[in-house]
Design an enzyme around this catalytic site. Sequence first.
Site, mmCIF file in Angstrom:
data_model
loop_
_atom_site.group_PDB
_atom_site.id
_atom_site.type_symbol
_atom_site.label_atom_id
_atom_site.label_comp_id
_atom_site.label_asym_id
_atom_site.label_seq_id
_atom_site.Cartn_x
_atom_site.Cartn_y
_atom_site.Cartn_z
ATOM 1 N N SER A 130 -47.723 -51.937 103.280
ATOM 2 C CA SER A 130 -49.442 -52.475 103.402
ATOM 3 C C SER A 130 -48.997 -53.986 104.624
ATOM 4 O O SER A 130 -47.767 -54.313 104.835
ATOM 5 C CB SER A 130 -49.336 -53.454 101.809
ATOM 6 O OG SER A 130 -48.809 -52.649 100.587
ATOM 7 N N ALA A 131 -49.613 -53.388 104.988
ATOM 8 C CA ALA A 131 -49.607 -55.070 106.290
ATOM 9 C C ALA A 131 -48.447 -54.274 107.276
ATOM 10 O O ALA A 131 -48.467 -55.656 107.529
ATOM 11 C CB ALA A 131 -49.463 -56.418 105.817
ATOM 12 N N CYS A 132 -48.416 -53.386 107.849
ATOM 13 C CA CYS A 132 -47.799 -53.318 108.616
ATOM 14 C C CYS A 132 -48.101 -52.658 109.769
ATOM 15 O O CYS A 132 -47.640 -51.820 110.376
ATOM 16 C CB CYS A 132 -45.926 -52.003 108.010
ATOM 17 S SG CYS A 132 -45.181 -53.256 107.165
ATOM 18 N N GLY A 133 -49.574 -52.188 109.509
ATOM 19 C CA GLY A 133 -50.117 -51.954 110.748
ATOM 20 C C GLY A 133 -50.764 -50.796 110.970
ATOM 21 O O GLY A 133 -50.757 -50.052 112.322
ATOM 22 N N ASP B 287 -55.938 -45.419 105.327
ATOM 23 C CA ASP B 287 -54.794 -46.026 104.449
ATOM 24 C C ASP B 287 -54.217 -44.531 102.950
ATOM 25 O O ASP B 287 -53.245 -44.965 102.516
ATOM 26 C CB ASP B 287 -55.222 -47.304 103.920
ATOM 27 C CG ASP B 287 -54.388 -48.254 102.504
ATOM 28 O OD1 ASP B 287 -52.913 -48.378 103.504
ATOM 29 O OD2 ASP B 287 -55.489 -48.267 101.738
ATOM 30 N N TYR C 252 -60.037 -59.036 93.297
ATOM 31 C CA TYR C 252 -59.226 -58.473 94.392
ATOM 32 C C TYR C 252 -59.129 -57.007 94.694
ATOM 33 O O TYR C 252 -58.588 -56.884 93.809
ATOM 34 C CB TYR C 252 -58.079 -59.772 94.027
ATOM 35 C CG TYR C 252 -57.163 -58.808 96.204
ATOM 36 C CD1 TYR C 252 -57.477 -59.209 97.556
ATOM 37 C CD2 TYR C 252 -55.854 -57.796 96.601
ATOM 38 C CE1 TYR C 252 -56.872 -58.997 98.188
ATOM 39 C CE2 TYR C 252 -55.615 -57.040 97.296
ATOM 40 C CZ TYR C 252 -55.850 -57.475 98.307
ATOM 41 O OH TYR C 252 -55.622 -57.465 99.536
ATOM 42 N N ASN D 8 -48.031 -47.486 120.835
ATOM 43 C CA ASN D 8 -47.114 -46.732 120.083
ATOM 44 C C ASN D 8 -47.470 -45.078 120.137
ATOM 45 O O ASN D 8 -46.603 -43.873 119.881
ATOM 46 C CB ASN D 8 -47.720 -46.457 119.147
ATOM 47 C CG ASN D 8 -47.241 -48.423 118.117
ATOM 48 O OD1 ASN D 8 -45.693 -48.899 119.342
ATOM 49 N ND2 ASN D 8 -47.618 -49.030 117.284
ATOM 50 N N GLY E 259 -51.275 -49.852 120.942
ATOM 51 C CA GLY E 259 -51.618 -48.570 121.909
ATOM 52 C C GLY E 259 -50.661 -47.899 122.537
ATOM 53 O O GLY E 259 -50.044 -46.302 121.930
ATOM 54 N N ARG F 195 -52.455 -58.221 96.066
ATOM 55 C CA ARG F 195 -52.586 -57.592 94.669
ATOM 56 C C ARG F 195 -51.029 -58.225 94.241
ATOM 57 O O ARG F 195 -50.451 -58.925 94.841
ATOM 58 C CB ARG F 195 -51.688 -55.915 95.176
ATOM 59 C CG ARG F 195 -52.588 -55.758 96.061
ATOM 60 C CD ARG F 195 -52.372 -54.027 96.614
ATOM 61 N NE ARG F 195 -51.302 -54.038 97.135
ATOM 62 C CZ ARG F 195 -49.753 -54.577 97.211
ATOM 63 N NH1 ARG F 195 -49.491 -54.029 95.808
ATOM 64 N NH2 ARG F 195 -49.319 -53.585 98.538
ATOM 65 N N HIS G 100 -49.776 -43.060 100.614
ATOM 66 C CA HIS G 100 -50.218 -44.297 101.192
ATOM 67 C C HIS G 100 -49.840 -44.150 102.719
ATOM 68 O O HIS G 100 -49.117 -44.675 103.347
ATOM 69 C CB HIS G 100 -49.254 -45.534 100.660
ATOM 70 C CG HIS G 100 -49.744 -46.806 100.970
ATOM 71 N ND1 HIS G 100 -48.849 -47.770 101.405
ATOM 72 C CD2 HIS G 100 -50.985 -46.960 101.531
ATOM 73 C CE1 HIS G 100 -49.779 -48.924 100.963
ATOM 74 N NE2 HIS G 100 -50.885 -48.828 101.901
ATOM 75 N N ARG H 69 -59.287 -60.355 104.623
ATOM 76 C CA ARG H 69 -59.477 -58.912 104.260
ATOM 77 C C ARG H 69 -60.740 -58.144 105.314
ATOM 78 O O ARG H 69 -61.945 -59.187 104.806
ATOM 79 C CB ARG H 69 -59.887 -58.463 103.167
ATOM 80 C CG ARG H 69 -58.090 -57.659 102.261
ATOM 81 C CD ARG H 69 -57.015 -56.949 103.377
ATOM 82 N NE ARG H 69 -55.843 -57.163 103.063
ATOM 83 C CZ ARG H 69 -55.388 -55.901 102.871
ATOM 84 N NH1 ARG H 69 -55.340 -54.535 102.782
ATOM 85 N NH2 ARG H 69 -54.369 -55.408 102.144
ATOM 86 N N THR I 247 -53.782 -49.950 110.466
ATOM 87 C CA THR I 247 -55.189 -49.752 110.185
ATOM 88 C C THR I 247 -54.922 -49.803 111.982
ATOM 89 O O THR I 247 -55.894 -49.245 112.972
ATOM 90 C CB THR I 247 -56.336 -50.791 109.631
ATOM 91 O OG1 THR I 247 -55.811 -50.808 108.910
ATOM 92 C CG2 THR I 247 -57.250 -50.600 110.420
ATOM 93 N N ASN I 248 -54.565 -50.420 112.603
ATOM 94 C CA ASN I 248 -54.314 -50.781 114.262
ATOM 95 C C ASN I 248 -53.748 -49.116 114.917
ATOM 96 O O ASN I 248 -53.927 -49.383 115.687
ATOM 97 C CB ASN I 248 -52.628 -51.776 114.541
ATOM 98 C CG ASN I 248 -53.742 -52.777 114.030
ATOM 99 O OD1 ASN I 248 -54.940 -53.526 114.198
ATOM 100 N ND2 ASN I 248 -53.217 -53.699 114.281
ATOM 101 N N LYS J 259 -56.257 -47.991 95.584
ATOM 102 C CA LYS J 259 -55.216 -48.613 94.951
ATOM 103 C C LYS J 259 -54.906 -47.847 93.370
ATOM 104 O O LYS J 259 -53.581 -47.188 93.181
ATOM 105 C CB LYS J 259 -54.447 -49.357 95.600
ATOM 106 C CG LYS J 259 -54.855 -50.399 96.614
ATOM 107 C CD LYS J 259 -53.606 -49.367 97.157
ATOM 108 C CE LYS J 259 -53.720 -50.272 98.509
ATOM 109 N NZ LYS J 259 -53.298 -49.628 99.847
HETATM 110 C C1 OXD Z 1 -52.169 -52.013 100.770
HETATM 111 C C2 OXD Z 1 -53.646 -52.502 101.203
HETATM 112 O O1 OXD Z 1 -52.426 -53.314 99.973
HETATM 113 O O2 OXD Z 1 -53.957 -51.776 102.167
HETATM 114 O O3 OXD Z 1 -51.606 -51.534 100.992
HETATM 115 O O4 OXD Z 1 -54.368 -52.918 100.859
HETATM 116 MN MN MN Z 2 -52.613 -49.928 101.986
#
Ligand code: OXD
Ligand code: MN
Length: 586
Positions: A246-249, A275, A195, A497, A495, A67, A224, A369, A251-252, A204
Site C-alpha cells: 500500500s502507498a508504494c506508487g 489496486d 475508513y 519506470n 514515467g 486500515r 493486490h 484519499r 496508482t502512479n 480489501k
Molecule cells: C491500500 C489501499 O491500503 O489500496 O492498499 O487502499
Molecule cells: Mn491497495
Amino acid sequence: MTNNLKVKQWVSWAADLCKPDEVVWIDGEGLDELRAAALKSGELIMLNQDLLPGCYLHRSAINDVARAEDKTFICTTDEADAGPTNNWMSPADMYDKLTPLFDGSMRGRTMYVIPFCMGPVGSPFSKLGVEITDSIYVVLNMCIMTRVSKDVVKMLDGAEDFVKCLHCTAELDIDKRFISHFPEDNAIWSINSGYGGNALLGKKCFALRIASYQAKKEGWMAEHMLIIGIENPQGQVRYICAAFPSACGKTNLAMLIPPEIYAKKGYKLWCVGDDIAWLRIGPDGRLWAINPENGYFGVVPGTNAQTNPNALKAIGTNTIYTNVAYNEEDGTVWWEGLDDNPPEKAIDWKGNPWNGKTSQEKGAHPNSRFTVPATNCPVISPEFENPGGVPIDAIIFGGRRAKTAPLVYQARDFAHGVFVGSIMASETTAAQTGAVGVTRPDSMAMKPFCGYNMGDYFAHWLEMGKKLGDKAPEIFNVNWFRVDDDGNFIWPGFGDNLRVLEWILARCAGEAEAALAPIGHMPRAGDINIEGLSLSAGQLEELLSVDKGLWQAEVASIKEYYKTFGDRLPKELWDKLADLEARLEA
Ligand code: OXD
Ligand code: MN
C-alpha cells in the site's frame, strides 16, 4: 429490492439485529437525495462546482484514517487456517463478541442495502456482494468503487451465492473497532470504522481477503496488483500485473505518462486497474486478468502534474476527497505535494483553521484519499469492461527497499518467481495504522490481505504455475526506492519506470539480454535505456548492484519468517532459499 429469498432473509435478520428506523435499498439511482442529506448533516462538504464539478469533501474521525490491521481478523474454525500473518478468533467467539455491538447499533438511523458486483457485469470472473451500512459516505463511495445498478439487482435475483457484508459506523469507538472476516461463511462484519479499507467492504475485505480464499478453493487468484497495457509503436498491447504494498506508487505506475522519447516513438500506456487483479487461466491456457473494481481509492498527497497528471485530471470531476485541506478562498482542495502554493485561509483535515504558508502541521492527512470513477482516467484501457479480461505477459513484485533489492531482476522460472514474491519485504507507510518506515515481510504485497494461511497461499501459487506450464507469465522484482549514501532516491521513478518495463517486456518476448546473478537474471547497465535522463552510468551500476552481505542477512531473516509457517510452508520454497544461500556463497 431483490426477489432473492436468501438475500431478503439475511437483510431482515440484519435489520432485526441493528434495529434501524428504516431500510433503504440502493440501485445506483437517486444518489442526489443522499448527497443532499450528507451535505445537510455535514458528512459531506460541497466543493466549488464550477472548478470541481461533482466533487465533495469528507472529513473522517481523527482516529479513523487508515486500515486498522491490529483490528482485522480472519475467523476460521481452525486457527491454523488463518496462519501466522493474520489475527484469528473462532467464528463462534467473534460472532458472540460482535453481536452485542451490532445489536441496536442503527437505532435512529437508516440502514442502506447495496447489492454490488465486483468485476464487469456478466463476466465469468465477477462475483456479487451485498453491503449493509448506516453510512451515506460508504454508500456513495461503494457506488463509485463497485458496480451498483438495476442490472446488478437483476443478477442478484437469480444468484446462488453472494458475500454478506455487514457494516456499521456505530460510535467509531477505536476500542470496539473490528474488521472481521468469516471466509467459511462468505461473510464480513465491520464495526466502528468508516475508513475506506475498513468500511468499503467490496475492496480489501471482499476483493482480496474473502476472494483469495474463494480463489484457492476454485482454482483462480485474487491479488493486490495493478493491471496495465503497454502499447508499442507497432500498436501491439501487452499486459503486466504488478504487486506493490500500500502507498508504494501503484496508482502512479498504473497511469504513467511515457517519457518524451518513448511518447515520440509511439508508446502508450493503458490503465486496466490500479489496486486489485482477479486472475484466471483462460481457454488458451494463459493467465487472464480483470480489475474487479470500478473506481480508484488513491492516496492524494504527492499527486501532482509531474507525478501523476492523469490522476490529477481524473480527480477534477465527480470525486469524493477524504481528509485533504479545504481552501476557504475558492472552495477547492489542497494537499502536500500538489504545488508550492498552499492556501493561507484554509481548514485542515482535522477541521481546524489552517494557514498553509505558516502552519507547521500538515493540511492533508498523509493517507488522505480520492474516490473517483475508473472511467474518469484519461488512459482507461478500452479493455476495462472486457468480460474476458486481458492476457498477462509479466507479473512484477516490488517493495520499498532502501538498499537490498536492485532496480530490477527476473526470476529464473515461475516457481522461482513464487519464491521471489514470497520473500518480498517493504517499509510500512501511512496506509496502515502504526509506525511508518519499518521494514516487514510483505509476501506478494498480500500480507495484510490474504484471507487464509499464507503457507497454503504459496502452495496455491506453485500449483497455478504447474497448471500454466510454459504459458506462465514471466516474473520480475523491481525496486524504485533505492537510495544513495545521502539517503536520496537514485532512480527518477514515475514515467521513467517505463524504461524498466521496456526491458521486462523485451525479456518476455525473448528479445533482451541478461546476466545470471545469484538472485536471478539481471540487466547489464547498458540494457536499460537511460537516454535523456540525468543518471550517470555509475548510478545505474549502483541501482543494479547486489550486496552479498545484505543478501546474506536477508536470507537469515527469511529463514525466521519461513519458520513461522511451520509445515504449511511448501518444501519447494525452502529448497529455493537454500539454493539462493548457496549461490550467494559460491
Ligand atoms: C491500500 C489501499 O491500503 O489500496 O492498499 O487502499
Ligand atoms: Mn491497495
